[in-house]
Scaffold this motif. Structure first.
Motif, short mmCIF file in Angstrom:
data_model
loop_
_atom_site.label_atom_id
_atom_site.label_comp_id
_atom_site.label_asym_id
_atom_site.label_seq_id
_atom_site.Cartn_x
_atom_site.Cartn_y
_atom_site.Cartn_z
N GLU A 132 11.76 10.82 -19.89
CA GLU A 132 12.53 9.66 -19.47
C GLU A 132 13.55 10.06 -18.41
O GLU A 132 14.33 10.97 -18.62
CB GLU A 132 13.24 9.06 -20.69
N ARG A 190 10.16 -0.02 -21.78
CA ARG A 190 11.54 0.41 -21.98
C ARG A 190 12.34 -0.68 -22.71
O ARG A 190 12.05 -1.86 -22.58
CB ARG A 190 12.21 0.70 -20.64
N ILE A 234 15.29 -1.11 -14.33
CA ILE A 234 13.98 -1.12 -15.01
C ILE A 234 13.21 -2.42 -14.79
O ILE A 234 12.32 -2.75 -15.56
CB ILE A 234 14.12 -0.80 -16.52
#
Length: 109
Positions: free
Chosen positions: A101, A50, A62
């Motif tokens: 996503e 990412r 993340i």
């Protein structure tokens, strides 16, 4: 962080969560190298698949394993990057699939 430590990190995460790591050793190595590069660059283990804000607070969702990993594993059998898999995933019958996503667009850099 050395590659031994990044490898140990993902092994520990998988063990604690009863997940398994990707069986493709070349792909697994690429992901671990991505984690190491992000650690060297950013000081934290930002998900290698990412885009980063290069800011730990903005990237907190993340940091590996990302907050989306469990939902991806529950629904698809593996996380977005295909680093972690459900412990029951049958690699002989399944190929990792592309996962939509889950990260909201407002969190993208």
């Amino acid at each position: 962080m050395s590659s031994m430590n990044a490898s140990q990190f993902v092994e520990n995460v998988a063990s604690r969560r009863r997940w398994v790591l990707n069986k493709d050793q070349d792909f697994l190595s690429m992901l671990v190298e991505g984690l190491e590069a992000n650690y060297d660059r950013l000081g934290y283990l930002q998900c290698p698949c990412r885009l980063s804000w290069d800011d730990r607070e903005k990237d907190k969702d993340i940091v590996c394993p990302c907050v989306y990993a469990q939902a991806d594993i529950d629904e698809y059998g593996h996380c977005f990057c295909s680093l972690f898999f459900d412990g029951e995933y049958d690699f002989s019958k399944n190929e990792p699939t592309s996962i939509p996503e889950r990260r909201p667009e407002n969190l993208f850099p």
